[in-house]
Design an enzyme around this catalytic site. Structure first.
Site, PDB file in Angstrom:
ATOM      1  N   ASP A  34       0.812  -1.329  -0.116  1.00 35.78           N
ATOM      2  CA  ASP A  34       0.130  -0.076   0.117  1.00 35.78           C
ATOM      3  C   ASP A  34       0.918   1.142   0.133  1.00 35.78           C
ATOM      4  O   ASP A  34       0.631   2.317  -0.520  1.00 35.78           O
ATOM      5  CB  ASP A  34      -0.756   0.159   1.082  1.00 35.78           C
ATOM      6  CG  ASP A  34      -1.997  -0.911   0.923  1.00 35.78           C
ATOM      7  OD1 ASP A  34      -2.091  -1.644   0.051  1.00 35.78           O
ATOM      8  OD2 ASP A  34      -2.860  -1.121   2.050  1.00 35.78           O
ATOM      9  N   ASP A  38       0.809   4.368  -2.611  1.00 35.46           N
ATOM     10  CA  ASP A  38       0.627   5.763  -2.490  1.00 35.46           C
ATOM     11  C   ASP A  38       1.610   6.654  -2.914  1.00 35.46           C
ATOM     12  O   ASP A  38       1.371   7.861  -3.064  1.00 35.46           O
ATOM     13  CB  ASP A  38       0.446   5.860  -0.905  1.00 35.46           C
ATOM     14  CG  ASP A  38      -0.852   5.283  -0.509  1.00 35.46           C
ATOM     15  OD1 ASP A  38      -1.889   5.053  -1.117  1.00 35.46           O
ATOM     16  OD2 ASP A  38      -1.063   4.845   0.819  1.00 35.46           O
ATOM     17  N   LEU A  84     -36.960   6.851 -15.051  1.00 34.34           N
ATOM     18  CA  LEU A  84     -38.436   7.718 -14.958  1.00 34.34           C
ATOM     19  C   LEU A  84     -38.300   8.966 -15.643  1.00 34.34           C
ATOM     20  O   LEU A  84     -37.188   9.793 -15.544  1.00 34.34           O
ATOM     21  CB  LEU A  84     -38.448   7.830 -13.376  1.00 34.34           C
ATOM     22  CG  LEU A  84     -38.888   6.630 -12.445  1.00 34.34           C
ATOM     23  CD1 LEU A  84     -38.890   7.001 -11.109  1.00 34.34           C
ATOM     24  CD2 LEU A  84     -40.209   6.072 -12.953  1.00 34.34           C
ATOM     25  N   LYS A 119     -38.035   9.246  -3.235  1.00 37.81           N
ATOM     26  CA  LYS A 119     -36.707   8.704  -4.165  1.00 37.81           C
ATOM     27  C   LYS A 119     -35.522   8.622  -3.778  1.00 37.81           C
ATOM     28  O   LYS A 119     -34.850   9.745  -3.551  1.00 37.81           O
ATOM     29  CB  LYS A 119     -37.004   9.388  -5.589  1.00 37.81           C
ATOM     30  CG  LYS A 119     -36.054   8.897  -6.605  1.00 37.81           C
ATOM     31  CD  LYS A 119     -36.398   9.569  -7.915  1.00 37.81           C
ATOM     32  CE  LYS A 119     -35.441   9.012  -9.137  1.00 37.81           C
ATOM     33  NZ  LYS A 119     -34.461   9.589  -8.754  1.00 37.81           N
ATOM     34  N   GLU A 177     -33.545  -0.037  -3.954  1.00 38.56           N
ATOM     35  CA  GLU A 177     -32.367   0.950  -4.056  1.00 38.56           C
ATOM     36  C   GLU A 177     -31.242   0.346  -2.808  1.00 38.56           C
ATOM     37  O   GLU A 177     -31.786   0.236  -1.730  1.00 38.56           O
ATOM     38  CB  GLU A 177     -32.787   2.239  -3.919  1.00 38.56           C
ATOM     39  CG  GLU A 177     -32.044   3.415  -4.259  1.00 38.56           C
ATOM     40  CD  GLU A 177     -32.169   3.769  -5.780  1.00 38.56           C
ATOM     41  OE1 GLU A 177     -32.948   2.883  -6.432  1.00 38.56           O
ATOM     42  OE2 GLU A 177     -31.538   4.696  -6.234  1.00 38.56           O
ATOM     43  N   LYS A 285     -46.446   6.347  -8.742  1.00 39.00           N
ATOM     44  CA  LYS A 285     -46.914   5.271  -9.649  1.00 39.00           C
ATOM     45  C   LYS A 285     -48.347   5.297  -9.782  1.00 39.00           C
ATOM     46  O   LYS A 285     -49.013   5.105  -8.530  1.00 39.00           O
ATOM     47  CB  LYS A 285     -46.243   4.150  -8.901  1.00 39.00           C
ATOM     48  CG  LYS A 285     -44.847   4.223  -9.006  1.00 39.00           C
ATOM     49  CD  LYS A 285     -43.930   3.092  -8.420  1.00 39.00           C
ATOM     50  CE  LYS A 285     -42.733   3.187  -8.140  1.00 39.00           C
ATOM     51  NZ  LYS A 285     -42.076   2.096  -7.380  1.00 39.00           N
ATOM     52  N   CYS A 403     -26.791  34.090 -37.693  1.00 40.69           N
ATOM     53  CA  CYS A 403     -25.949  32.884 -37.063  1.00 40.69           C
ATOM     54  C   CYS A 403     -24.487  33.217 -37.067  1.00 40.69           C
ATOM     55  O   CYS A 403     -23.680  33.489 -37.849  1.00 40.69           O
ATOM     56  CB  CYS A 403     -26.222  31.599 -37.959  1.00 40.69           C
ATOM     57  SG  CYS A 403     -25.550  30.339 -37.325  1.00 40.69           S
ATOM     58  N   CYS A 427     -31.137  29.232 -36.785  1.00 38.71           N
ATOM     59  CA  CYS A 427     -30.325  29.688 -37.866  1.00 38.71           C
ATOM     60  C   CYS A 427     -31.106  28.973 -39.263  1.00 38.71           C
ATOM     61  O   CYS A 427     -31.568  28.207 -39.080  1.00 38.71           O
ATOM     62  CB  CYS A 427     -28.928  28.838 -37.813  1.00 38.71           C
ATOM     63  SG  CYS A 427     -28.235  28.697 -39.333  1.00 38.71           S
TER      64      CYS A 427
HETATM   65  S1  IVH Z   1     -39.527   2.541  -9.682  1.00 43.77           S
HETATM   66  C1  IVH Z   1     -39.961   1.815 -13.951  1.00 43.77           C
HETATM   67  N1  IVH Z   1     -39.353   3.454  -7.187  1.00 43.77           N
HETATM   68  O1  IVH Z   1     -35.060   6.062  -9.568  1.00 43.77           O
HETATM   69  C2  IVH Z   1     -39.803   2.212 -12.407  1.00 43.77           C
HETATM   70  N2  IVH Z   1     -37.521   3.891  -8.788  1.00 43.77           N
HETATM   71  O2  IVH Z   1     -35.029   7.461 -12.442  1.00 43.77           O
HETATM   72  C3  IVH Z   1     -38.455   3.037 -12.327  1.00 43.77           C
HETATM   73  N3  IVH Z   1     -35.729   5.267  -7.557  1.00 43.77           N
HETATM   74  O3  IVH Z   1     -33.427   3.704 -11.387  1.00 43.77           O
HETATM   75  C4  IVH Z   1     -38.082   2.374 -10.987  1.00 43.77           C
HETATM   76  N4  IVH Z   1     -36.735   5.386  -5.524  1.00 43.77           N
HETATM   77  O4  IVH Z   1     -32.776   4.039  -8.919  1.00 43.77           O
HETATM   78  C5  IVH Z   1     -38.712   3.509  -8.457  1.00 43.77           C
HETATM   79  N5  IVH Z   1     -39.797   4.274  -5.222  1.00 43.77           N
HETATM   80  C6  IVH Z   1     -38.882   4.162  -6.292  1.00 43.77           C
HETATM   81  C7  IVH Z   1     -37.710   4.546  -6.334  1.00 43.77           C
HETATM   82  C8  IVH Z   1     -36.931   4.677  -7.579  1.00 43.77           C
HETATM   83  C9  IVH Z   1     -35.816   5.650  -6.315  1.00 43.77           C
HETATM   84  C10 IVH Z   1     -34.823   5.113  -8.446  1.00 43.77           C
HETATM   85  C11 IVH Z   1     -34.261   3.980  -9.165  1.00 43.77           C
HETATM   86  C12 IVH Z   1     -34.604   4.255 -10.647  1.00 43.77           C
HETATM   87  C13 IVH Z   1     -34.589   5.777 -10.977  1.00 43.77           C
HETATM   88  C14 IVH Z   1     -35.497   5.940 -11.978  1.00 43.77           C
END
Ligand code: IVH
Length: 676
Positions: A34, A38, A84, A119, A177, A285, A403, A427
């Site tokens: 290590d 470094d 999403l 999220k 997640e 959702k 342009c 343009c």
């Molecule tokens: S549903 C098709 N539920 O957001 C549905 N995603 O931009 C997609 N994420 O890659 C996943 N919390 O990493 C879902 N309650 C939740 C979430 C969630 C975080 C993240 C996930 C996904 C990203 C989509």
């Protein structure tokens, strides 16, 4: 010469550290101590500090935290891991709900129930359970194919190895997640830039014992494929997850109505700072799984879900200059060069001003003190001007009428949908004639969703164009490799890699080809629709005959705006030359059909009149999903005419004359074994 020597010395050290890294992380067999490692790292840092022209993507200064391994086995997701779409305000939410109601053919007061879930900003993972046993765990990867990180995921305590509950499906891909709590991150914050980085870096270690050292957490929220799951709503699914032994977010809620979504959003945003994990918004959702199924996906995001992002971090800075960038479609975008400021951990020195109208409306001037906002992965933008701080000698900004790249006039078009003049100035040259536009067009041509030519990045496009190696897309396929090999930064290996990735893409699907042309208003989704409808390149090339364009009007989603744009595209002689050249060089594959042996196999359908509870778009996609096809003219080729309320009489009569079977909506649903 001296400089060459320094460069050589530097590259040698980078190569050395690369070998040590590989042995350490991928092969789990360190070659040096290590301490020695470094010292080497420090030497590289010092060289970079002294000579700022030294840089390399493999330099330890570019890699934050542990370097993740490349050596994981790739596995295809049975159901892709989607992303999403984003919403930022009430308006976006109202539109989201409207789109859903329209698609489902419901009136605007149809009550939609949502599962609202904070999220978490971590790394998503897919966990495959068979017979209640955790078997395989994958990272998201590119959404289609993930990496086998089973052993690392097994070190996470929140991921149960065995499920004891009664109604656990025979086979299911549980998704959620992986993240690190803020309190735990504090203990290792010297090693990583942020908690997300810590989660991702430690999840992708070759040696699971390294992963185990980091206290990772897992929260479950959705699923991929499943066998025999009898659950009907997301809310019920979440409850079951908890029963099965998974952690779920304690702040999840079932909510009806945009107003209530907003109230919940505000409540959670206030709590945000006191939570022990980072959240960057709320995911909504549609709660009912049947509705989710009907809604399906657009491009790579579901129609039934959206991420409502939290408002941005902001900061105050000064505008040093306003530059005009020219995009692929000729749009002139003003960008403010600002005194660099740190917003939420990111150094910001550019902020978009969107368009001319925005500058006029906010009266933004060079020298102004401004509020700059940055939200998630969105480009920072100027929110407002601090007028009080304005010095009296600042002049109003005048937007260029020519342009800046090719000198053509700039114009504002009339928008057919809004019936107003566009906010964006463009343009007026038609594409490849303007140097900046042509560079952007070629960048688009080689990009991921288009030709996806690996290793042909934006910088290379700019460089090759400046050296006149490429002017038009077809030049990519006749590159002078001998010349490139002699250029600075290139060698025989990198040239042969480039050649390989270009050759590989000479085989291309019709939809990617259409998208790659960069016709305005023809994004990925529309390119898919057109490709599906026309089926082969011949029919596409024939669109250059004006009469054939009307045929496209039969495609749901393609309207006047798109047709006008395609017409403009085919009216341009350079575009025709490009097309002609490309079609000789490339092998453009016919569009592939949906299911090959669905219930409506080999049958053709036409719709007339209004159907109940199902929009035209959904009806068409239902036919196609079941291997049927839609045709737009009544002829003997038509097998069935589906008749809804208030049909076009002429169509019904002609169908009768030609002895074509007439179906009511109920008859048609019966063919699909579907109840109305
Ligand atoms: S549903 C098709 N539920 O957001 C549905 N995603 O931009 C997609 N994420 O890659 C996943 N919390 O990493 C879902 N309650 C939740 C979430 C969630 C975080 C993240 C996930 C996904 C990203 C989509």
């Amino acid at each position: 010469m001296e400089l060459e020597k320094i460069k050589k010395k530097y590259k040698k050290k980078i190569k050395e550290i690369l070998t040590y890294n590989e042995n350490y992380y991928d092969k789990n067999d360190p070659l040096i101590s290590d301490k020695k490692y470094d010292i080497l790292k420090k030497e590289i840092f010092e060289l970079e500090k002294k000579y700022d022209f030294l840089t390399d993507e493999n330099s330890p200064s570019k890699i934050v935290g542990f370097r993740p391994s490349k050596n994981f086995r790739k596995i295809k997701h049975k159901v892709p891991m989607l992303s999403l779409s984003n919403a930022f305000d009430e308006n976006d939410l109202i539109n989201f709900e409207k789109r859903i109601s329209n698609f489902l053919d419901k009136s605007n007061n149809f009550k939609i129930e949502y599962s609202a879930e904070p999220k978490i900003d971590g790394i998503s993972a897919s966990l495959i359970y068979r017979g209640g046993k955790f078997e395989t765990g994958l990272s998201r990867g590119d959404g289609k194919e993930g990496e086998d990180i089973t052993e690392n995921l097994k070190t996470i305590k929140d991921i149960p190895e065995k499920i004891l509950g009664t109604n656990f499906p025979q086979e299911i891909d549980i998704r959620g997640e992986v993240f690190i709590q803020n309190s735990d991150f504090k203990k290792i914050s010297d090693k990583f830039a942020n908690p997300r980085n810590a989660a991702s870096g430690s999840l992708r270690q070759k040696n699971p014992n390294e992963t185990k050292k980091i206290p990772l957490k897992f929260i479950a929220y959705t699923f991929g494929h499943e066998k025999n799951m009898k659950i009907k709503t997301q809310g019920e699914y979440l409850k079951n997850l908890s029963k099965w032994g998974f952690k779920i977010n304690p702040l999840n809620k079932i909510i009806v109505g945009v107003k209530n979504l907003l109230e919940n959003y505000k409540n959670i945003e206030q709590k945000r700072d006191s939570l022990d994990f980072d959240i960057d918004g709320i995911v909504y959702k549609v709660n009912n799984f049947d509705l989710q199924k009907r809604l399906g996906n657009v491009a790579n995001a579901p129609r039934w879900a959206i991420a409502h992002k939290f408002s941005a971090n902001s900061g105050i800075s000064q505008i040093l200059n306003i530059e005009i960038q020219i995009g692929r479609t000729g749009a002139l975008t003003p960008v403010a060069k600002i005194k660099p400021i740190n917003i939420g951990g990111v150094l910001v020195s550019n902020a978009t001003l969107h368009n001319e109208e925005e500058i006029i409306r906010k009266d933004i001037r060079i020298g102004d003190s401004v509020v700059v906002e940055r939200a998630g992965d969105v480009i920072p933008h100027v929110v407002s001007v601090n007028i009080d701080k304005r010095k009296s000698d600042l002049k109003k900004f005048t937007f260029p009428t020519k342009c800046p790249s090719c000198g053509s006039d700039t114009i504002k078009e009339f928008n057919l949908i809004t019936k107003k003049e566009d906010a964006v100035r463009r343009c007026s040259s038609e594409g490849y004639e303007c140097e900046k536009i042509s560079i952007e067009k070629i960048k688009h041509f080689v990009s991921k969703d288009a030709f996806n030519i690996e290793g042909f990045g934006k910088k290379i496009v700019e460089n090759f164009r400046n050296l006149n190696l490429i002017k038009l897309p077809q030049d990519i396929f006749t590159l002078d490799y001998d010349k490139i090999e002699k250029m600075d930064g290139w060698g025989s290996q990198s040239v042969s890699n480039l050649k390989y990735s270009i050759e590989l893409r000479k085989n291309i699907s019709l939809e990617r080809f259409i998208y790659a042309l960069g016709i305005r208003h023809i994004g990925l989704e529309n390119a898919k629709l057109i490709s599906k409808h026309l089926k082969n390149k011949k029919k596409f090339l024939e669109l250059s005959k004006v009469d054939n364009l009307d045929e496209l009007l039969n495609i749901d989603g393609i309207g006047e705006t798109q047709i006008k744009s395609i017409k403009n595209f085919f009216n341009n002689s350079t575009n025709l030359k490009v097309l002609n050249n490309l079609q000789k060089i490339l092998s453009i594959k016919d569009a592939v059909e949906f299911k090959k042996n669905g219930l409506l196999k080999d049958k053709t359908f036409m719709l007339t009149g209004k159907l109940e509870g199902i929009s035209r778009a959904e009806a068409k996609s239902l036919i196609e999903q079941n291997s049927g096809s839609i045709i737009s003219n009544i002829s003997k080729k038509l097998d069935y005419l589906i008749v809804g309320k208030k049909p076009t009489k002429r169509k019904v009569n002609t169908a009768k004359e030609l002895q074509i079977k007439i179906l009511s909506q109920v008859d048609w649903f019966k063919m699909l074994n579907k109840r109305s």
